[in-house]
Motif scaffolding. Structure first.
Motif, PDB file in Angstrom:
ATOM      1  N   PHE A  32       0.835  -1.208   0.000  1.00  0.00           N
ATOM      2  CA  PHE A  32       0.000   0.000   0.000  1.00  0.00           C
ATOM      3  C   PHE A  32       0.866   1.252   0.000  1.00  0.00           C
ATOM      4  O   PHE A  32       0.608   2.203  -0.756  1.00  0.00           O
ATOM      5  N   ASP A  33       1.888   1.280   0.831  1.00  0.00           N
ATOM      6  CA  ASP A  33       2.759   2.452   0.908  1.00  0.00           C
ATOM      7  C   ASP A  33       3.442   2.717  -0.436  1.00  0.00           C
ATOM      8  O   ASP A  33       3.590   3.878  -0.846  1.00  0.00           O
ATOM      9  N   ALA A  34       3.852   1.655  -1.128  1.00  0.00           N
ATOM     10  CA  ALA A  34       4.470   1.823  -2.449  1.00  0.00           C
ATOM     11  C   ALA A  34       3.464   2.403  -3.444  1.00  0.00           C
ATOM     12  O   ALA A  34       3.796   3.265  -4.261  1.00  0.00           O
ATOM     13  N   GLY A  35       2.225   1.924  -3.363  1.00  0.00           N
ATOM     14  CA  GLY A  35       1.183   2.472  -4.237  1.00  0.00           C
ATOM     15  C   GLY A  35       0.883   3.922  -3.929  1.00  0.00           C
ATOM     16  O   GLY A  35       0.658   4.722  -4.832  1.00  0.00           O
ATOM     17  N   PHE A  36       0.909   4.261  -2.631  1.00  0.00           N
ATOM     18  CA  PHE A  36       0.603   5.630  -2.228  1.00  0.00           C
ATOM     19  C   PHE A  36       1.635   6.615  -2.789  1.00  0.00           C
ATOM     20  O   PHE A  36       1.290   7.735  -3.175  1.00  0.00           O
ATOM     21  N   VAL A  37       2.896   6.207  -2.835  1.00  0.00           N
ATOM     22  CA  VAL A  37       3.945   7.062  -3.398  1.00  0.00           C
ATOM     23  C   VAL A  37       3.618   7.406  -4.853  1.00  0.00           C
ATOM     24  O   VAL A  37       3.748   8.568  -5.284  1.00  0.00           O
ATOM     25  N   GLU A  38       3.164   6.427  -5.617  1.00  0.00           N
ATOM     26  CA  GLU A  38       2.819   6.662  -7.029  1.00  0.00           C
ATOM     27  C   GLU A  38       1.504   7.431  -7.144  1.00  0.00           C
ATOM     28  O   GLU A  38       1.360   8.324  -7.988  1.00  0.00           O
ATOM     29  N   TRP A  39       0.542   7.088  -6.295  1.00  0.00           N
ATOM     30  CA  TRP A  39      -0.764   7.760  -6.327  1.00  0.00           C
ATOM     31  C   TRP A  39      -0.611   9.247  -6.065  1.00  0.00           C
ATOM     32  O   TRP A  39      -1.271  10.067  -6.707  1.00  0.00           O
ATOM     33  N   ARG A  40       0.245   9.585  -5.138  1.00  0.00           N
ATOM     34  CA  ARG A  40       0.407  10.971  -4.717  1.00  0.00           C
ATOM     35  C   ARG A  40       0.799  11.887  -5.868  1.00  0.00           C
ATOM     36  O   ARG A  40       0.447  13.063  -5.883  1.00  0.00           O
ATOM     37  N   VAL A  41       1.529  11.332  -6.841  1.00  0.00           N
ATOM     38  CA  VAL A  41       1.973  12.135  -7.986  1.00  0.00           C
ATOM     39  C   VAL A  41       1.207  11.760  -9.256  1.00  0.00           C
ATOM     40  O   VAL A  41       1.675  11.953 -10.375  1.00  0.00           O
ATOM     41  N   GLU A  42       0.008  11.187  -9.065  1.00  0.00           N
ATOM     42  CA  GLU A  42      -0.935  10.918 -10.152  1.00  0.00           C
ATOM     43  C   GLU A  42      -0.440   9.873 -11.152  1.00  0.00           C
ATOM     44  O   GLU A  42      -0.867   9.856 -12.295  1.00  0.00           O
ATOM     45  N   TYR A  44      -1.241   6.793 -11.700  1.00  0.00           N
ATOM     46  CA  TYR A  44      -2.247   5.814 -11.315  1.00  0.00           C
ATOM     47  C   TYR A  44      -2.004   4.439 -11.939  1.00  0.00           C
ATOM     48  O   TYR A  44      -2.318   3.414 -11.337  1.00  0.00           O
ATOM     49  N   GLN A  45      -1.456   4.426 -13.156  1.00  0.00           N
ATOM     50  CA  GLN A  45      -1.176   3.163 -13.827  1.00  0.00           C
ATOM     51  C   GLN A  45      -0.156   2.358 -13.026  1.00  0.00           C
ATOM     52  O   GLN A  45      -0.237   1.130 -12.938  1.00  0.00           O
ATOM     53  N   LYS A  46       0.823   3.045 -12.428  1.00  0.00           N
ATOM     54  CA  LYS A  46       1.838   2.369 -11.628  1.00  0.00           C
ATOM     55  C   LYS A  46       1.354   2.091 -10.211  1.00  0.00           C
ATOM     56  O   LYS A  46       1.791   1.124  -9.579  1.00  0.00           O
ATOM     57  N   ALA A  47       0.467   2.938  -9.713  1.00  0.00           N
ATOM     58  CA  ALA A  47      -0.010   2.766  -8.334  1.00  0.00           C
ATOM     59  C   ALA A  47      -0.945   1.568  -8.194  1.00  0.00           C
ATOM     60  O   ALA A  47      -0.881   0.836  -7.198  1.00  0.00           O
ATOM     61  N   LEU A  48      -1.808   1.378  -9.182  1.00  0.00           N
ATOM     62  CA  LEU A  48      -2.869   0.371  -9.058  1.00  0.00           C
ATOM     63  C   LEU A  48      -2.333  -1.033  -8.759  1.00  0.00           C
ATOM     64  O   LEU A  48      -2.880  -1.709  -7.867  1.00  0.00           O
ATOM     65  N   PRO A  49      -1.285  -1.522  -9.434  1.00  0.00           N
ATOM     66  CA  PRO A  49      -0.811  -2.879  -9.111  1.00  0.00           C
ATOM     67  C   PRO A  49      -0.359  -3.038  -7.664  1.00  0.00           C
ATOM     68  O   PRO A  49      -0.514  -4.117  -7.081  1.00  0.00           O
ATOM     69  N   HIS A  50       0.189  -1.977  -7.076  1.00  0.00           N
ATOM     70  CA  HIS A  50       0.598  -2.055  -5.665  1.00  0.00           C
ATOM     71  C   HIS A  50      -0.624  -2.213  -4.760  1.00  0.00           C
ATOM     72  O   HIS A  50      -0.605  -3.026  -3.819  1.00  0.00           O
ATOM     73  N   PHE A  51      -1.676  -1.439  -5.036  1.00  0.00           N
ATOM     74  CA  PHE A  51      -2.891  -1.563  -4.223  1.00  0.00           C
ATOM     75  C   PHE A  51      -3.535  -2.938  -4.425  1.00  0.00           C
ATOM     76  O   PHE A  51      -4.049  -3.540  -3.471  1.00  0.00           O
ATOM     77  N   GLU A  52      -3.487  -3.437  -5.666  1.00  0.00           N
ATOM     78  CA  GLU A  52      -4.034  -4.770  -5.939  1.00  0.00           C
ATOM     79  C   GLU A  52      -3.244  -5.836  -5.178  1.00  0.00           C
ATOM     80  O   GLU A  52      -3.818  -6.815  -4.668  1.00  0.00           O
ATOM     81  N   ALA A  53      -1.917  -5.644  -5.103  1.00  0.00           N
ATOM     82  CA  ALA A  53      -1.090  -6.603  -4.348  1.00  0.00           C
ATOM     83  C   ALA A  53      -1.453  -6.584  -2.868  1.00  0.00           C
ATOM     84  O   ALA A  53      -1.498  -7.628  -2.206  1.00  0.00           O
ATOM     85  N   PHE A  67      -8.335   3.008  -2.515  1.00  0.00           N
ATOM     86  CA  PHE A  67      -7.294   3.627  -3.333  1.00  0.00           C
ATOM     87  C   PHE A  67      -7.185   2.945  -4.696  1.00  0.00           C
ATOM     88  O   PHE A  67      -6.893   3.594  -5.700  1.00  0.00           O
ATOM     89  N   ALA A  68      -7.425   1.640  -4.746  1.00  0.00           N
ATOM     90  CA  ALA A  68      -7.469   0.963  -6.042  1.00  0.00           C
ATOM     91  C   ALA A  68      -8.621   1.519  -6.878  1.00  0.00           C
ATOM     92  O   ALA A  68      -8.484   1.746  -8.096  1.00  0.00           O
ATOM     93  N   ALA A  69      -9.758   1.768  -6.224  1.00  0.00           N
ATOM     94  CA  ALA A  69     -10.911   2.343  -6.928  1.00  0.00           C
ATOM     95  C   ALA A  69     -10.597   3.740  -7.451  1.00  0.00           C
ATOM     96  O   ALA A  69     -10.969   4.105  -8.567  1.00  0.00           O
ATOM     97  N   TYR A  70      -9.891   4.530  -6.638  1.00  0.00           N
ATOM     98  CA  TYR A  70      -9.508   5.894  -7.034  1.00  0.00           C
ATOM     99  C   TYR A  70      -8.660   5.838  -8.298  1.00  0.00           C
ATOM    100  O   TYR A  70      -8.881   6.596  -9.256  1.00  0.00           O
ATOM    101  N   CYS A  71      -7.668   4.947  -8.303  1.00  0.00           N
ATOM    102  CA  CYS A  71      -6.808   4.808  -9.490  1.00  0.00           C
ATOM    103  C   CYS A  71      -7.617   4.356 -10.701  1.00  0.00           C
ATOM    104  O   CYS A  71      -7.467   4.904 -11.798  1.00  0.00           O
TER     105      CYS A  71
END
Length: 287
Positions: A32-42, A44-53, A67-71
């Motif tokens: 989740f923390d790894a996804g949040f780093v990517e989410w924070r800077v928009e 989303y394509q890179k963030a979503l797999p982290h949230f899915e994991a 957060f997966a839904a947001y992405c």
């Protein structure tokens, strides 16, 4: 239709009180923390797999679902967005994250009063995220048609989290609309100092310089934006205009064709998606 009928049967879950669920594992929190780093800077394509994991490791991790839904919403994967809202709500119905995601979904629908309602609900439930204030800034601007009405909320977002580049980006966009070019440039440059590959800030700087007649400098920013975010078709069109104004006809035509090609590949807009697939009861997830 079958998909939405199935979702409609899940609507009662929105009102149910969940059983006590286990805390997410250390691995899920790390993902989740790894996804949040990517989410924070928009990104989303890179963030979503982290949230899915994170979800795969800890299926009851409500925040990861939201957060997966947001992405997914920002990637115009509307079915995945709706599913994430429902699953997240089942696990954590009082989370302010739910209202933040609903706000983004309303944003995609150009429902600005709905955005404000979602923002109000998020803050009522304790949200402290700066992104909520930027959503309020955009909604206030679109509802009144006056960028100056959104500006104080963008400033609030920056004060809430000076390390969130989105606040500076929105402030820059509003100042650009007000033709306060020097201030707009300062805000957008600050956004890029926080995160150098923020594609929308790069595009806005390109537009700003084109407005001032500096098409060569506009080209520099717009080319960088297309490298960072090649799926943003509007940026290709802005680049085409900057090249055309410099009499670079062949390059302008190539950029225009890139924009058309990307736009053709783009998924349906949120409005078209919902108009095509709406089913009774689904409106409840937006409440």
């Amino acid at each position: 239709k079958k998909f939405f009928s199935a979702l409609a049967t899940l609507i009662p879950l929105l009102k149910s009180k969940p059983a006590k669920t286990p805390a997410p594992s250390a691995a899920a929190r790390k993902a989740f923390d790894a996804g949040f780093v990517e989410w924070r800077v928009e990104r989303y394509q890179k963030a979503l797999p982290h949230f899915e994991a994170a979800i795969k490791d800890s299926p009851h991790y409500g925040r990861a679902h939201f957060f997966a839904a947001y992405c997914a919403c920002n990637l115009e994967r509307l079915e995945r967005c709706i599913d994430g809202i429902l699953r997240g709500t089942k696990e954590d119905p009082t989370s302010p994250d739910r209202y933040e995601v609903v706000g983004i979904l309303r944003f995609q629908l150009d429902d600005w009063r709905g955005v404000l309602a979602a923002v109000d609900a998020a803050e009522k439930h304790g949200s402290k995220m700066a992104r909520i204030r930027t959503m309020r800034a955009l909604a206030a601007t679109y509802l009144s048609g006056r960028p100056e009405d959104g500006l104080p909320h963008a400033e609030d977002a920056i004060r809430a989290d000076p390390k969130d580049p989105f606040g500076y980006q929105v402030k820059g966009a509003l100042l650009l609309a007000l033709k306060r070019f020097d201030e707009a440039q300062a805000a957008l440059v600050r956004a890029l100092e926080v995160f150098p590959d923020l594609s929308r800030a790069l595009t806005l700087l390109g537009r700003l310089n084109a407005t001032k007649g500096d098409y060569a400098r506009a080209e520099t920013f717009l080319r960088q934006a297309t490298r960072v975010s090649p799926e943003d078709y509007e940026t290709h069109f802005f680049l085409s205009r900057a090249l055309f104004e410099q009499k670079k006809s062949d390059e302008a035509l190539a950029a225009f064709r890139d924009g058309v090609r990307v736009r053709h590949r783009a998924r349906m807009t949120a409005k078209a998606f919902l108009q095509a697939n709406w089913a009774p009861g689904i409106e409840n997830i937006l409440a």
